[in-house]
Design a protein around this motif. Structure first.
Motif, PDB file in Angstrom:
ATOM      1  N   HIS A 285       0.838  -1.189   0.000  1.00  0.00           N
ATOM      2  CA  HIS A 285       0.000   0.000   0.000  1.00  0.00           C
ATOM      3  C   HIS A 285       0.878   1.245   0.000  1.00  0.00           C
ATOM      4  CE1 HIS A 285       0.688  -0.826   4.343  1.00  0.00           C
ATOM      5  NE2 HIS A 285       0.875   0.485   4.382  1.00  0.00           N
ATOM      6  N   TYR A 286       0.257   2.360  -0.329  1.00  0.00           N
ATOM      7  CA  TYR A 286       0.951   3.649  -0.354  1.00  0.00           C
ATOM      8  C   TYR A 286       0.112   4.641   0.444  1.00  0.00           C
ATOM      9  CZ  TYR A 286       3.592   7.636  -2.137  1.00  0.00           C
ATOM     10  OH  TYR A 286       4.386   8.760  -2.241  1.00  0.00           O
ATOM     11  N   ASN A 287       0.714   5.130   1.522  1.00  0.00           N
ATOM     12  CA  ASN A 287       0.013   6.029   2.437  1.00  0.00           C
ATOM     13  C   ASN A 287       0.506   7.461   2.197  1.00  0.00           C
ATOM     14  OD1 ASN A 287      -1.295   7.310   4.504  1.00  0.00           O
ATOM     15  ND2 ASN A 287      -0.306   6.186   6.162  1.00  0.00           N
ATOM     16  N   VAL A 288      -0.345   8.276   1.599  1.00  0.00           N
ATOM     17  CA  VAL A 288       0.065   9.645   1.262  1.00  0.00           C
ATOM     18  C   VAL A 288       0.157  10.518   2.503  1.00  0.00           C
ATOM     19  CG1 VAL A 288      -0.921   9.485  -1.030  1.00  0.00           C
ATOM     20  CG2 VAL A 288      -2.333  10.348   0.842  1.00  0.00           C
ATOM     21  N   TYR A 289      -0.390  10.065   3.622  1.00  0.00           N
ATOM     22  CA  TYR A 289      -0.344  10.857   4.847  1.00  0.00           C
ATOM     23  C   TYR A 289       0.958  10.659   5.610  1.00  0.00           C
ATOM     24  CZ  TYR A 289      -5.394  11.301   4.115  1.00  0.00           C
ATOM     25  OH  TYR A 289      -6.636  11.563   3.591  1.00  0.00           O
ATOM     26  N   ALA A 290       1.698   9.612   5.295  1.00  0.00           N
ATOM     27  CA  ALA A 290       2.920   9.300   6.040  1.00  0.00           C
ATOM     28  C   ALA A 290       4.052  10.232   5.633  1.00  0.00           C
ATOM     29  CB  ALA A 290       3.324   7.846   5.807  1.00  0.00           C
ATOM     30  N   LYS A 291       5.133  10.173   6.420  1.00  0.00           N
ATOM     31  CA  LYS A 291       6.309  10.980   6.113  1.00  0.00           C
ATOM     32  C   LYS A 291       6.975  10.467   4.847  1.00  0.00           C
ATOM     33  CE  LYS A 291       7.357  11.972  10.963  1.00  0.00           C
ATOM     34  NZ  LYS A 291       8.369  11.838  12.043  1.00  0.00           N
ATOM     35  N   LYS A 292       7.689  11.360   4.211  1.00  0.00           N
ATOM     36  CA  LYS A 292       8.405  10.972   3.006  1.00  0.00           C
ATOM     37  C   LYS A 292       9.447   9.917   3.366  1.00  0.00           C
ATOM     38  CE  LYS A 292      10.750  12.958  -0.993  1.00  0.00           C
ATOM     39  NZ  LYS A 292      11.289  14.184  -1.601  1.00  0.00           N
ATOM     40  N   GLY A 293       9.454   8.847   2.594  1.00  0.00           N
ATOM     41  CA  GLY A 293      10.347   7.737   2.880  1.00  0.00           C
ATOM     42  C   GLY A 293       9.674   6.619   3.636  1.00  0.00           C
ATOM     43  N   GLU A 294       8.480   6.892   4.196  1.00  0.00           N
ATOM     44  CA  GLU A 294       7.740   5.878   4.942  1.00  0.00           C
ATOM     45  C   GLU A 294       6.369   5.612   4.331  1.00  0.00           C
ATOM     46  OE1 GLU A 294       7.489   7.232   8.925  1.00  0.00           O
ATOM     47  OE2 GLU A 294       9.662   7.280   9.258  1.00  0.00           O
ATOM     48  N   ARG A 295       6.140   6.157   3.167  1.00  0.00           N
ATOM     49  CA  ARG A 295       4.810   6.028   2.565  1.00  0.00           C
ATOM     50  C   ARG A 295       4.598   4.677   1.884  1.00  0.00           C
ATOM     51  NH1 ARG A 295       4.891  12.000  -0.378  1.00  0.00           N
ATOM     52  NH2 ARG A 295       4.836  13.227   1.555  1.00  0.00           N
ATOM     53  N   LEU A 296       5.659   4.101   1.365  1.00  0.00           N
ATOM     54  CA  LEU A 296       5.525   2.891   0.558  1.00  0.00           C
ATOM     55  C   LEU A 296       5.802   1.655   1.400  1.00  0.00           C
ATOM     56  CD1 LEU A 296       5.163   1.635  -2.295  1.00  0.00           C
ATOM     57  CD2 LEU A 296       7.650   1.819  -2.551  1.00  0.00           C
ATOM     58  N   PHE A 297       4.914   0.666   1.283  1.00  0.00           N
ATOM     59  CA  PHE A 297       5.126  -0.646   1.890  1.00  0.00           C
ATOM     60  C   PHE A 297       4.844  -1.701   0.845  1.00  0.00           C
ATOM     61  CE2 PHE A 297       3.233  -4.470   3.718  1.00  0.00           C
ATOM     62  CZ  PHE A 297       4.307  -4.923   4.469  1.00  0.00           C
ATOM     63  N   ILE A 298       5.788  -2.625   0.666  1.00  0.00           N
ATOM     64  CA  ILE A 298       5.626  -3.708  -0.305  1.00  0.00           C
ATOM     65  C   ILE A 298       6.047  -5.012   0.355  1.00  0.00           C
ATOM     66  CG2 ILE A 298       6.470  -4.696  -2.473  1.00  0.00           C
ATOM     67  CD1 ILE A 298       6.716  -1.955  -3.608  1.00  0.00           C
ATOM     68  N   ASN A 299       5.201  -6.012   0.220  1.00  0.00           N
ATOM     69  CA  ASN A 299       5.522  -7.366   0.676  1.00  0.00           C
ATOM     70  C   ASN A 299       6.031  -8.155  -0.524  1.00  0.00           C
ATOM     71  OD1 ASN A 299       5.705  -9.889   1.790  1.00  0.00           O
ATOM     72  ND2 ASN A 299       3.626  -9.913   2.630  1.00  0.00           N
ATOM     73  N   GLU A 300       7.348  -8.224  -0.640  1.00  0.00           N
ATOM     74  CA  GLU A 300       7.948  -8.853  -1.825  1.00  0.00           C
ATOM     75  C   GLU A 300       7.642 -10.336  -1.908  1.00  0.00           C
ATOM     76  OE1 GLU A 300      11.925  -7.767  -3.069  1.00  0.00           O
ATOM     77  OE2 GLU A 300      11.977  -6.217  -1.516  1.00  0.00           O
ATOM     78  N   ASN A 301       7.365 -10.955  -0.788  1.00  0.00           N
ATOM     79  CA  ASN A 301       7.078 -12.399  -0.804  1.00  0.00           C
ATOM     80  C   ASN A 301       5.800 -12.722  -1.561  1.00  0.00           C
ATOM     81  OD1 ASN A 301       9.359 -12.952   0.770  1.00  0.00           O
ATOM     82  ND2 ASN A 301       8.234 -12.537   2.674  1.00  0.00           N
TER      83      ASN A 301
END
Length: 994
Positions: A509-525
């Motif tokens: 997911h991508y959280n536009v409210y988070a700080k820059k550098g912490e917005r993107l989360f990816i589960n590569e598995n």
């Protein structure tokens, strides 16, 4: 005139509504009417308008099941609001929904219907016309889908301040309120999506991508924003192409050629499904695989592209999807759709026919459309084959749940929920008007709008100030640009093992409210590349530069295309794809691979290295030999040889040599401040002490032998105390030099980084080279004076002061220190100390060997020569040599004088020395005396001259032994008195000093 105008307007409106028959709209009456624009079809049929006859409206083709579901979401929301007792009570919402066919022309045609009705209402013609079928004006419009379509619609609706709430138009251009005054939306701005795309590429360390964008107001601004974000992240774009669903085949072929020839594996696409479909079909035909597709939300879950037959080409798609919402009861509502029951929905009949691949025979108006829909379905959706002539009739009893279509895919309600939210936003704005308290309103003087006569611009005003909580408990309020800030889900296309269909797996997911550098989360598995692989594909112009290298620019190529250059010595890089190498700290140096810094090698003349060990052994050997000599001299201190060499001064000389050998040890080992300050003074003072002793010894003997008649005054001034005083004075000068040096510029330990990059040489900084020059210069000056006196006294008795050996020792001393100067200047690091140690040891060994080894040899191995008689014999022999030379010199002078006076033939000098060449012994001894002399111990010396040879014979015995010896001694003393030889008198003067 007024009646005429009324009739004209009614005629226009009648024509407008006639163009949209009952089957081409969904319409329901109500107190307040909401407009809707949905893409029930994907496009229109291409038709050549030659204008030979009146142009007809183009036909819509290729049915869009998802578009119909979105329309159903609007109807469901309106019916839910109408049944709500709290929201707009006693008010009924109606709707007029049109099909845009995913084209601007059809969308504008529908929009004109909204505008025309509003203009009729603004004329207040009820008093002139009896309009029983009058429909209230549209106070807000929900739609449209594509940003390009919404741009055209917004321009038209904005002229009349009719609020438009879009559910799927995300172009950032629409945030411009100066141009689009009445536009709002329930979907996030594409600006965040473009940033998220760049973040994903940066996350996977890709830097070489291609871009494809729809040639409209959605694709162009979106891809332009992505370029800006990519440039900030040093992501290079290999190609950038524009596409459209109306592009001809040649244009599609050119784009495919570019994709096929590109080395970029990642392709970023800002497009809708219909615009991208022709390109994907051609790529599938050419079987271009191995590409990673980064999809914008407009096609990331499009049923046109997410098809099993396309999966081998686009199976690596990673896309953005809007956050899914929950609509309670919507599933059941979707299942209730039926042509006979949905009387207000003119699109239900066509939906039924397309879903079950049949036709409903009643009504002739839908036949042409149905035929065109079937054709479009053949091309893209696969729900049916053939036209109406080949379809069986519908029974009306078909089960909607028995057929899988995008319409029934309600697992992730994204756009549908945005539609639902848009309707509720308008309803809450109307609720604010309905509950407005006079004096607290948003209009002039706090007035409120009349809900029964509400106008579109009043609704727009309340929408701009809207704030409510939706059914999911989230706060809804439009910002100053009319946007809602939302988050994105990141999906990956998988192939379902059950039925082989394409499913969208949420992988982050991508959280536009988070700080820059912490917005993107990816589960590569969870990500599958190309449908099966777990390995992240490579999409870089150049291979990664390994640690220890840096990226080098290739002229004429983008910055992402580079060559890997090894870091220079002294620099390192510990990361992949380093732009520059970092310098190591001062005391560190790069390792062999330049991946890290290691401490520099420390070098100095160490005790443990072979060279240092060798020098130490030589120094210890010198100390041992000097100590041995000193021990020998101490043990045999009363022997003539030791006494003859000035015993006390020899002890001091040997002590100074011990100091010389010991001072060399200060040059070995890691230099410290105290060793640096001690070693040069120790060396200088030790050598000056040594040279001073030799100088005093040599000069004393020379002065005594050259004195006419040594007197008691000579004995007084050349006594032992004066000798030590002279040694002290000479040494004191060197001590003064060292003290001044240590006070003004003391030497110190110094870490030299400049000689070699990877080595730190720990050396001594001498503080003042001038002071060092004075120290060595003064030592050499004393050595030069000593050499002069030694050379002058080289013919004195050898066993007395070994002048020849002193001369040789001084020669060795000069050779060593003259060689030291260029060697010292040309070496560096630890070899500077080594050179000085070698010079010290060489000079010390030269002095020790030349001055003392001969004496030690005589004392230990030739004891017969270590007697008083041997010493006196040597001294007396020297005296007689000098006397003989003087006598012959006088004889020659007298002969020359006689020849000049009268030619006399010569004269014999009056002398007691016999010449065997011409005369007999003038003083023959008695036979008994001669025999006794032969029996006694004595010495003979032969002195050769140019005119003959003189034989000297001397004997030394104690007076108490026999009278004959005394008489012979008196006779020789008488001979000496008669000759009055000055040298013999010197011998007498020296004997007591021995």
């Amino acid at each position: 005139m007024t009646l005429y105008s009324c009739c004209l307007i009614l005629l226009l409106f009648t024509w407008n509504t006639a163009a949209y028959g009952p089957n081409q709209r969904a319409q329901k009456k109500g107190d307040i009417i909401l407009g809707g624009l949905f893409p029930i079809h994907f496009g229109v049929a291409a038709k050549d308008q030659d204008l030979k006859s009146r142009p007809e409206s183009v036909e819509c083709i290729r049915y869009n099941f998802r578009g119909f579901r979105w329309l159903q979401a609007m109807i469901f929301a309106i019916e839910e609001i109408n049944s709500s007792p709290t929201l707009l009570p006693n008010m009924t919402l109606g709707y007029r929904i049109f099909d845009t066919c995913n084209t601007v022309s059809k969308a504008l045609e529908a929009t004109l219907s909204f505008v025309a009705q509003n203009k009729i209402d603004s004329l207040n013609l009820d008093e002139f016309c009896n309009c029983s079928e009058h429909i209230p004006s549209t106070i807000a419009v929900v739609g449209a889908t594509g940003s390009g379509i919404s741009t055209a619609v917004a321009n038209l609706l904005g002229l009349f301040y009719i609020p438009q709430v879009s559910y799927a138009s995300s172009s950032r251009l629409l945030s411009n309120k100066n141009q689009f005054k009445s536009f709002l939306r329930t979907i996030p701005n594409d600006e965040h999506q473009a940033t998220a795309m760049a973040d994903i590429i940066e996350y996977f360390r890709w830097n070489w991508v291609g871009t494809i964008a729809a040639d409209d107001d959605y694709g162009r601004p979106g891809i332009e924003k992505f370029r800006e974000e990519a440039e900030e992240r040093d992501i290079c774009i290999d190609f950038s192409e524009l596409i459209s669903q109306y592009s001809d085949e040649e244009e599609i072929q050119q784009v495919v050629e570019v994709i096929q020839n590109s080395t970029a594996r990642v392709i970023v696409v800002f497009s809708s499904g219909p615009d991208l479909e022709p390109l994907i079909k051609e790529i599938v035909r050419r079987n271009i695989t191995g590409k990673i597709w980064l999809a914008s939300e407009a096609w990331a879950s499009s049923s046109l592209i997410a098809m099993p037959e396309f999966f081998r080409v686009i199976g690596s798609t990673i896309g953005f999807a809007l956050k899914a919402g929950q609509i309670p009861g919507f599933r059941e509502f979707l299942q209730k759709v039926h042509p006979k029951k949905s009387t207000n929905n003119g699109f239900a009949k066509e939906f039924w026919e397309e879903t079950f691949n049949c036709y409903l025979p009643d009504g002739s108006k839908s036949s042409p459309a149905s035929t065109s829909f079937h054709k479009g379905h053949e091309e893209g959706l696969g729900a049916g084959n053939g036209t109406a002539a080949f379809r069986p009739p519908c029974t009306g009893n078909e089960n909607i749940t028995s057929v899988e279509t995008p319409y029934m895919d309600y697992t992730h309600l994204r756009i549908s929920y945005n539609v639902y939210l848009a309707v509720y936003s308008i309803a809450h704005a109307l609720q604010d008007i309905y509950t407005c308290t006079p004096g607290k309103g948003l209009f002039t003087n706090g007035s409120c709008a009349d809900i029964k006569k509400v106008e579109a611009w009043q609704v727009l005003k309340h929408l701009r100030h809207l704030n409510f909580t939706n059914n999911m408990g989230e706060q809804v309020d439009f910002d100053e640009f009319g946007d809602l800030v939302g988050n994105y889900s990141i999906i990956n296309w998988h192939l379902s093992p059950e039925d082989g269909s394409v499913v969208f797996e949420e992988v982050g997911h991508y959280n536009v409210y988070a700080k820059k550098g912490e917005r993107l989360f990816i589960n590569e598995n969870k990500i599958l590349w190309s449908g099966f692989s777990k390995e992240v594909p490579f999409s870089n112009c150049s291979r990664d530069c390994l640690p220890g290298t840096r990226k080098g620019i290739i002229e004429g190529e983008p910055t992402c295309c580079f060559e890997c250059v090894d870091c220079p010595d002294g620099e390192y890089s510990d990361e992949t794809d380093a732009s520059a190498c970092d310098k190591c700290p001062e005391d560190y140096w790069s390792n062999e691979n330049h991946t890290s810094c290691i401490p520099k090698q420390i070098e100095f003349l160490s005790w443990t290295e072979p060279f240092g060990i060798a020098l130490t052994l030589f120094a210890v050997l010198g100390i041992f030999l000097t100590s041995f000599v000193l021990g020998v001299f101490t043990k045999f201190r009363n022997t003539p040889i030791v006494k003859a060499t000035n015993r006390e001064l020899s002890y001091l000389l040997l002590f100074s040599l011990l100091c010389c050998f010991s001072s060399s040890l200060f040059f070995i080992g890691e230099p410290q401040n105290w060793t640096c300050r001690l070693r040069q003074p120790a060396f200088g003072i030790s050598f000056v002490l040594c040279i001073s002793c030799i100088l005093v010894k040599t000069n004393r003997v020379l002065l005594v032998f050259e004195a006419k008649i040594p007197t008691s005054l000579h004995r007084k001034w050349w006594g032992l105390n004066l000798q030590f005083l002279l040694v002290f004075l000479c040494t004191f000068v060197q001590i003064v030099i060292c003290v001044i040096w240590l006070y003004t510029a003391p030497p110190s330990s110094y870490r030299n980084h400049e000689l070699e990059d990877e080595i730190i040489f720990i050396t001594c900084h001498e503080g003042s080279l001038m002071a060092l020059g004075f120290l060595i210069g003064y030592t050499c000056l004393l050595a030069a004076i000593c050499f002069f006196f030694a050379f002058k006294s080289r013919k004195l008795p050898e066993n007395f002061n070994e002048a020849k050996f002193i001369t040789f020792s001084m020669l060795i001393f000069f050779i060593v220190w003259i060689s030291f100067i260029p060697a010292y200047a040309s070496t560096y690091g630890k070899f500077v100390s080594a050179v000085e140690v070698i010079a010290i040891l060489a000079a010390s060994f030269g002095l020790l060997a030349c001055i003392f080894f001969n004496k030690v040899y005589i004392i230990l191995f030739k004891p017969s020569r270590n007697t008083i008689e041997e010493v006196r014999c040597s001294t007396a022999a020297h005296a007689f040599k000098v006397a003989a030379r003087a006598t012959l010199r006088r004889s020659n002078v007298s002969r020359k004088r006689s020849n000049s006076l009268g030619g006399s033939t010569g004269s014999t000098p009056s002398s007691s020395i016999s010449s065997k060449s011409n005369h007999e012994d003038p003083f023959p001894l008695p036979a008994s005396a001669e025999r006794q002399r032969q029996q006694q111990r004595g010495c003979k010396q032969k002195v050769s001259f140019g005119s003959g040879t003189v034989t000297l014979s001397l004997s030394f015995e104690e007076p108490q032994k026999n009278a004959m010896a005394n008489r012979n001694a008196k006779r020789r003393n008488s001979l000496e008195a008669q000759n009055s030889d000055d040298s013999l008198m010197r011998h007498r003067a020296l004997l007591p000093l021995q």
